[in-house]
Enzyme design. Structure first.
Site, short mmCIF file in Angstrom:
data_model
loop_
_atom_site.label_atom_id
_atom_site.label_comp_id
_atom_site.label_asym_id
_atom_site.label_seq_id
_atom_site.Cartn_x
_atom_site.Cartn_y
_atom_site.Cartn_z
N THR A 19 0.84 -1.21 0.00
CA THR A 19 0.00 0.00 0.00
C THR A 19 0.87 1.26 0.00
OG1 THR A 19 -0.03 0.18 2.42
CG2 THR A 19 -1.78 -1.16 1.42
N LEU A 21 3.09 4.44 0.23
CA LEU A 21 4.45 4.78 -0.25
C LEU A 21 5.21 3.52 -0.67
CD1 LEU A 21 5.58 7.46 2.39
CD2 LEU A 21 4.17 7.73 0.35
N TYR A 146 9.67 14.13 12.46
CA TYR A 146 9.70 14.41 13.91
C TYR A 146 10.66 13.50 14.68
CZ TYR A 146 6.03 10.80 13.40
OH TYR A 146 5.33 9.69 13.06
C1 HXC Z 1 -5.41 4.66 21.17
C2 HXC Z 1 -5.20 2.65 20.03
C3 HXC Z 1 -5.56 3.30 18.81
C4 HXC Z 1 -5.86 4.70 18.86
C5 HXC Z 1 -5.20 1.19 18.41
N1 HXC Z 1 -4.99 1.36 19.73
N2 HXC Z 1 -5.54 2.35 17.84
N3 HXC Z 1 -5.11 3.32 21.19
N4 HXC Z 1 -5.77 5.33 20.06
N5 HXC Z 1 -6.22 5.37 17.77
C6 HXC Z 1 -4.64 0.34 20.70
C7 HXC Z 1 -5.71 -0.75 20.79
O1 HXC Z 1 -6.78 -0.37 21.62
C8 HXC Z 1 -4.90 -1.93 21.36
O2 HXC Z 1 -4.70 -1.79 22.74
C9 HXC Z 1 -3.54 -1.74 20.72
O3 HXC Z 1 -3.46 -0.37 20.29
C10 HXC Z 1 -3.35 -2.62 19.51
O4 HXC Z 1 -4.44 -2.40 18.61
P1 HXC Z 1 -4.83 -3.45 17.50
O5 HXC Z 1 -5.84 -2.82 16.62
O6 HXC Z 1 -5.17 -4.78 18.12
O7 HXC Z 1 -3.40 -3.64 16.79
P2 HXC Z 1 -3.02 -4.12 15.38
O8 HXC Z 1 -4.15 -4.84 14.70
O9 HXC Z 1 -1.72 -4.79 15.51
O10 HXC Z 1 -2.83 -2.72 14.55
C11 HXC Z 1 -1.69 -1.92 14.71
C12 HXC Z 1 -2.06 -0.44 14.62
C13 HXC Z 1 -2.91 -0.12 13.35
C14 HXC Z 1 -0.74 0.33 14.63
C15 HXC Z 1 -2.88 -0.05 15.84
O11 HXC Z 1 -3.15 1.26 13.27
C16 HXC Z 1 -2.25 -0.58 12.08
O12 HXC Z 1 -2.36 -1.74 11.67
N6 HXC Z 1 -1.51 0.31 11.38
C17 HXC Z 1 -0.76 -0.04 10.15
C18 HXC Z 1 -0.75 1.06 9.12
C19 HXC Z 1 -0.44 2.44 9.62
O13 HXC Z 1 -0.53 2.75 10.80
N7 HXC Z 1 -0.09 3.32 8.69
C20 HXC Z 1 0.25 4.72 8.98
C21 HXC Z 1 1.69 4.96 8.87
S1 HXC Z 1 1.98 6.70 8.68
P3 HXC Z 1 -5.60 -2.55 23.86
O14 HXC Z 1 -4.91 -2.28 25.16
O15 HXC Z 1 -6.96 -1.92 23.76
O16 HXC Z 1 -5.62 -3.99 23.48
C22 HXC Z 1 3.30 7.12 9.68
C23 HXC Z 1 3.92 8.51 9.62
C24 HXC Z 1 2.97 9.59 9.39
O17 HXC Z 1 3.79 6.37 10.41
C25 HXC Z 1 3.56 10.97 9.45
C26 HXC Z 1 2.61 11.90 8.79
C27 HXC Z 1 3.17 13.23 8.59
P1 NAP Z 2 0.49 2.69 4.86
O1 NAP Z 2 -0.07 2.63 3.49
O2 NAP Z 2 -0.40 2.43 6.00
O3 NAP Z 2 1.73 1.70 4.90
C1 NAP Z 2 2.10 0.91 5.99
C2 NAP Z 2 2.36 -0.48 5.49
O4 NAP Z 2 2.98 -1.24 6.52
C3 NAP Z 2 1.09 -1.22 5.09
O5 NAP Z 2 1.26 -1.78 3.81
C4 NAP Z 2 0.97 -2.32 6.13
O6 NAP Z 2 0.39 -3.50 5.55
C5 NAP Z 2 2.41 -2.53 6.53
N1 NAP Z 2 2.54 -3.10 7.87
C6 NAP Z 2 2.02 -2.63 9.02
N2 NAP Z 2 2.30 -3.44 10.04
C7 NAP Z 2 3.05 -4.45 9.52
C8 NAP Z 2 3.64 -5.60 10.06
N3 NAP Z 2 3.54 -5.87 11.37
N4 NAP Z 2 4.34 -6.42 9.25
C9 NAP Z 2 4.45 -6.14 7.93
N5 NAP Z 2 3.90 -5.07 7.35
C10 NAP Z 2 3.21 -4.22 8.13
O7 NAP Z 2 1.15 4.13 5.13
P2 NAP Z 2 2.23 4.98 4.30
O8 NAP Z 2 1.81 6.38 4.40
O9 NAP Z 2 2.45 4.38 2.97
O10 NAP Z 2 3.52 4.80 5.20
C11 NAP Z 2 4.70 4.17 4.71
C12 NAP Z 2 5.91 4.63 5.50
O11 NAP Z 2 6.09 6.03 5.35
C13 NAP Z 2 5.82 4.38 7.00
O12 NAP Z 2 7.10 4.03 7.49
C14 NAP Z 2 5.44 5.73 7.55
O13 NAP Z 2 5.83 5.87 8.89
C15 NAP Z 2 6.22 6.63 6.62
N6 NAP Z 2 5.74 8.01 6.54
C16 NAP Z 2 4.58 8.31 5.89
C17 NAP Z 2 4.18 9.61 5.78
C18 NAP Z 2 2.93 10.00 5.05
O14 NAP Z 2 2.51 11.15 5.15
N7 NAP Z 2 2.31 9.11 4.27
C19 NAP Z 2 4.93 10.63 6.37
C20 NAP Z 2 6.11 10.29 7.06
C21 NAP Z 2 6.51 8.98 7.12
P3 NAP Z 2 -0.48 -4.53 6.44
O15 NAP Z 2 -1.44 -3.70 7.21
O16 NAP Z 2 -1.11 -5.43 5.42
O17 NAP Z 2 0.49 -5.26 7.29
#
Ligand code: HXC
Ligand code: NAP
Length: 277
Positions: A19, A21, A146
């Protein structure tokens, strides 16, 4: 921007490549001649991406949760059976905005284990193999602007990305003399469903982010993918241990003491401030 064969014969693993980036980098690396492996937790998402991108070149999807050392070792072993990797891109991440005092232990773990431990598992698995075989290799990690200063409301991510940057700089020195380059990109906001749904879940937040950026726009996936292609290519062979910020100047806008002056003073105000001749 690049020769079509820039990444020919390069074998690249992108974690989180299904997905956002990661998918954008996979697409660009394929166009530039690479063989690409993508991994993530959701098999159906990976398969759909591989299907979509396969016309660009050889792409393989492997379901793997990078939080698990065993799963990472299994994935890397299966890739190495087909041939050693040349490049690892640590891109997988988890993140969400929350008030820190409300985070449960599992919430902390869910982010730290993906971002920091996942990056460690993949980097160690590839690094050990490259060192043992006396092969060169390149690691590129996707950080965030950050990481060096921290950020309110995304603290698990901030501490993890800071660790990723420390790992990058440390191993750049420790492994650099054996042909392994370590770099990172710190992007500003780039619209992806995964990031924006969790970090800017309100249109007011998007407007604030746009307003405080000197370019008044978000970055694009193509811009990130081009920078990544450069940093993993042999043409950037002397860049080692760097974190390249790619944010349109947003970070510096926040750091400069007088950055906001231009928003307050009008042309008339500037005129009145000029020394009279
Ligand atoms: C508070 C939260 C929460 C929220 C989850 N939790 N979301 N707590 N606020 N919004 C808590 C849950 O209640 C649970 O705790 C624990 O975190 C784990 O949640 P799960 O849903 O069971 O975890 P999991 O299925 O492993 O999912 C992991 C995740 C989810 C990180 C929570 O968001 C995910 O899968 N993310 C992957 C993709 C992603 O985040 N992409 C963005 C990257 S962008 P309890 O105690 O209740 O069990 C980035 C940089 C951006 O990183 C910079 C932008 C400028
Ligand atoms: P994204 O689409 O949510 O990408 C995150 C990817 O990580 C998903 O494909 C997810 O797939 C995978 N992932 C999450 N947990 C994983 C696990 N345990 N094992 C293997 N794969 C896992 O978000 P994005 O914006 O493209 O972010 C990509 C990178 O850029 C991240 O490192 C993020 O911190 C960084 N970043 C993004 C931004 C922005 O503005 N977009 C800014 C700064 C930095 P599954 O859920 O299927 O596992």
């Amino acid at each position: 921007m690049f020769h079509k064969d820039l990444l020919q014969h390069k074998r690249i693993l992108i974690t989180g490549g299904g997905t956002g980036l990661g998918k954008g980098m996979a697409s660009r690396f394929l166009e530039l001649g690479a063989t690409v492996y993508i991994c993530g937790r959701r098999e159906e998402v990976l398969k759909a991406t591989a299907d979509e991108l396969k016309t660009n070149g050889p792409i393989h999807a492997i379901a793997c949760d990078v939080r698990s050392l065993e799963a990472v070792e299994r994935m890397i072993e299966s890739i190495w059976k087909e041939g050693a990797l040349d490049i690892l891109v640590n891109n997988a991440a988890g993140n969400f905005i929350a008030r820190t005092e409300e985070l449960s232990p599992r919430a902390w773990e869910s982010v730290i284990n993906i971002v920091l431990m996942g990056t460690l598992h993949c980097t160690m698995a590839c690094g050990r193999r490259w060192l043992a075989a006396k092969r060169s290799g390149t690691v590129l990690s996707i950080s965030a602007t950050y990481a060096p200063v921290g950020s309110a409301y995304v603290v698990p991510s901030a501490v993890s990305k800071a660790g990723v940057e420390a790992l990058t700089r440390s191993l750049a020195v420790e492994w650099g003399n054996r042909g392994i380059r370590m770099n990172a990109i710190a992007p500003g906001p780039i619209p992806t469903q995964g990031a924006f749904s969790r970090l800017l879940p309100h249109s007011g937040l998007e407007a604030v982010a746009l307003d405080r950026n000197p370019l008044h726009r978000f970055g694009t996936i193509e811009e990130l993918a081009n920078l990544a292609a450069f940093l993993v290519s042999d043409g950037s062979g002397y860049i080692n241990g760097e974190v390249v910020r790619m944010d349109g100047g947003e970070f510096l806008q926040g750091a400069g003491e007088f950055s906001a002056v231009g928003r307050v003073l009008t042309d008339k105000d500037w005129e009145s401030l000029r020394p009279r001749k």
